[in-house]
Every structure is written in structure tokens, then in C-alpha cells.
Design a protein around this motif. Sequence first.
Motif, mmCIF file in Angstrom:
data_model
loop_
_atom_site.group_PDB
_atom_site.id
_atom_site.type_symbol
_atom_site.label_atom_id
_atom_site.label_comp_id
_atom_site.label_asym_id
_atom_site.label_seq_id
_atom_site.Cartn_x
_atom_site.Cartn_y
_atom_site.Cartn_z
ATOM 1 N N ASP A 43 57.494 54.038 26.635
ATOM 2 C CA ASP A 43 56.537 54.531 27.628
ATOM 3 C C ASP A 43 57.135 54.320 29.013
ATOM 4 N N GLU A 44 56.427 54.730 30.057
ATOM 5 C CA GLU A 44 56.950 54.665 31.419
ATOM 6 C C GLU A 44 57.295 53.257 31.875
ATOM 7 N N ASN A 45 56.667 52.249 31.287
ATOM 8 C CA ASN A 45 56.867 50.870 31.723
ATOM 9 C C ASN A 45 57.816 50.073 30.836
ATOM 10 N N ALA A 46 58.314 50.686 29.774
ATOM 11 C CA ALA A 46 59.155 49.969 28.817
ATOM 12 C C ALA A 46 60.631 50.063 29.198
ATOM 13 N N LEU A 47 61.313 48.963 29.084
ATOM 14 C CA LEU A 47 62.764 48.915 29.274
ATOM 15 C C LEU A 47 63.395 48.312 28.029
ATOM 16 N N PRO A 48 64.596 48.693 27.663
ATOM 17 C CA PRO A 48 65.390 49.722 28.322
ATOM 18 C C PRO A 48 64.984 51.120 27.882
ATOM 19 N N GLY A 49 65.451 52.097 28.632
ATOM 20 C CA GLY A 49 65.285 53.495 28.264
ATOM 21 C C GLY A 49 66.648 54.085 27.959
ATOM 22 N N ILE A 50 66.662 55.356 27.632
ATOM 23 C CA ILE A 50 67.916 56.078 27.448
ATOM 24 C C ILE A 50 67.877 57.271 28.388
ATOM 25 N N GLY A 51 68.929 57.401 29.191
ATOM 26 C CA GLY A 51 69.039 58.515 30.115
ATOM 27 C C GLY A 51 70.032 59.542 29.600
ATOM 28 N N PHE A 52 69.802 60.789 29.956
ATOM 29 C CA PHE A 52 70.693 61.899 29.614
ATOM 30 C C PHE A 52 71.053 62.565 30.928
ATOM 31 N N LEU A 53 72.336 62.542 31.260
ATOM 32 C CA LEU A 53 72.820 62.983 32.563
ATOM 33 C C LEU A 53 73.640 64.253 32.420
ATOM 34 N N ALA A 54 73.405 65.213 33.306
ATOM 35 C CA ALA A 54 74.117 66.486 33.268
ATOM 36 C C ALA A 54 75.576 66.295 33.665
ATOM 37 N N VAL A 55 76.489 66.790 32.815
ATOM 38 C CA VAL A 55 77.922 66.789 33.117
ATOM 39 C C VAL A 55 78.510 68.131 32.698
ATOM 40 N N PRO A 56 79.561 68.574 33.371
ATOM 41 C CA PRO A 56 80.152 69.864 33.021
ATOM 42 C C PRO A 56 81.129 69.797 31.847
ATOM 43 N N GLU A 57 81.775 68.648 31.649
ATOM 44 C CA GLU A 57 82.817 68.564 30.629
ATOM 45 C C GLU A 57 82.239 68.259 29.248
ATOM 46 N N ALA A 58 82.973 68.678 28.217
ATOM 47 C CA ALA A 58 82.590 68.414 26.833
ATOM 48 C C ALA A 58 83.015 66.997 26.436
ATOM 49 N N LYS A 59 82.375 66.465 25.416
ATOM 50 C CA LYS A 59 82.749 65.168 24.861
ATOM 51 C C LYS A 59 84.171 65.267 24.318
ATOM 52 N N ALA A 60 84.974 64.247 24.565
ATOM 53 C CA ALA A 60 86.351 64.217 24.065
ATOM 54 C C ALA A 60 86.604 62.878 23.392
ATOM 55 N N GLY A 61 86.885 62.896 22.103
ATOM 56 C CA GLY A 61 87.220 61.663 21.393
ATOM 57 C C GLY A 61 86.011 60.902 20.885
ATOM 58 N N LYS A 62 86.306 59.823 20.192
ATOM 59 C CA LYS A 62 85.291 58.954 19.606
ATOM 60 C C LYS A 62 84.579 58.167 20.709
ATOM 61 N N ASN A 63 83.282 57.947 20.513
ATOM 62 C CA ASN A 63 82.507 57.141 21.473
ATOM 63 C C ASN A 63 83.112 55.749 21.621
ATOM 64 N N ARG A 64 83.039 55.204 22.810
ATOM 65 C CA ARG A 64 83.411 53.803 23.035
ATOM 66 C C ARG A 64 82.200 52.899 22.828
#
Length: 121
Positions: A43-64
Amino acid sequence: MAVSLHQLSFDAHDLKGLATFWAQVLDWRIVYEDEEEVIIAVDENALPGIGFLAVPEAKAGKNRLHVELTPDDQAAEVERIIGLGARRVDVGQGDDVSWVVLADPEGNEFCVLRPKKSLVD
């Protein structure tokens, strides 16, 4: 404590789509949205949250960094999450592991662990 975790963020092309996927996976909801960022949380008061940020480049490689989910029923959750748009991926985990590796609709890998009750086994 002097610091606390506010949110983790994913770079994304389809902000609303990826945020909606993760909100459905976690049974969270979208708590903030504009053209550059979408945030989900319990909900609005709960932490942590997950953010999704706009980027132009595609994902490259395995997640760190990746998300690990602990379900009550691993097989059922894997199928539910695949139904939401995830897919199985091989990151070299082998056939004898107790977790399932999936990727979200933009290719971010995450794991669905064995059921909570057996984590200490």
C-alpha cells in the motif's frame, strides 16, 4: 537505525506492463505512476516498494540482483506466474536444484524457491 530500504528498482521499457506483472505476482498494487516511473507496494505507506524506471536500452546479460519468492506451493505458483507472462529460463542452475528460475516479461530473472515450510530442511 540510520538507514532503511525504501525500494528496489527495475529498468524497464513497458513501465505499466512490468509493474502490473509484478503487482499481480506479489498481490501488491500500483501506488504511484507517471511517464518515467511506476511504483508498486503493499500500500502507499508500506516499505519497501518496487520501482520501474523508464530506460531506452534493452537488458543485457544476467541480472546482478534478482528476486527470490517463497511460495506455499512451488508448482502452483510457478504455473500461475507463467500464466501472468513469465517464462522458464536456464542460467546454469542444473536439474538438481530445489528452485525454479523464471524471467519476467522483460527478461529479468527471478527464483521461485521450494515451499516456506521446507526452507529449513
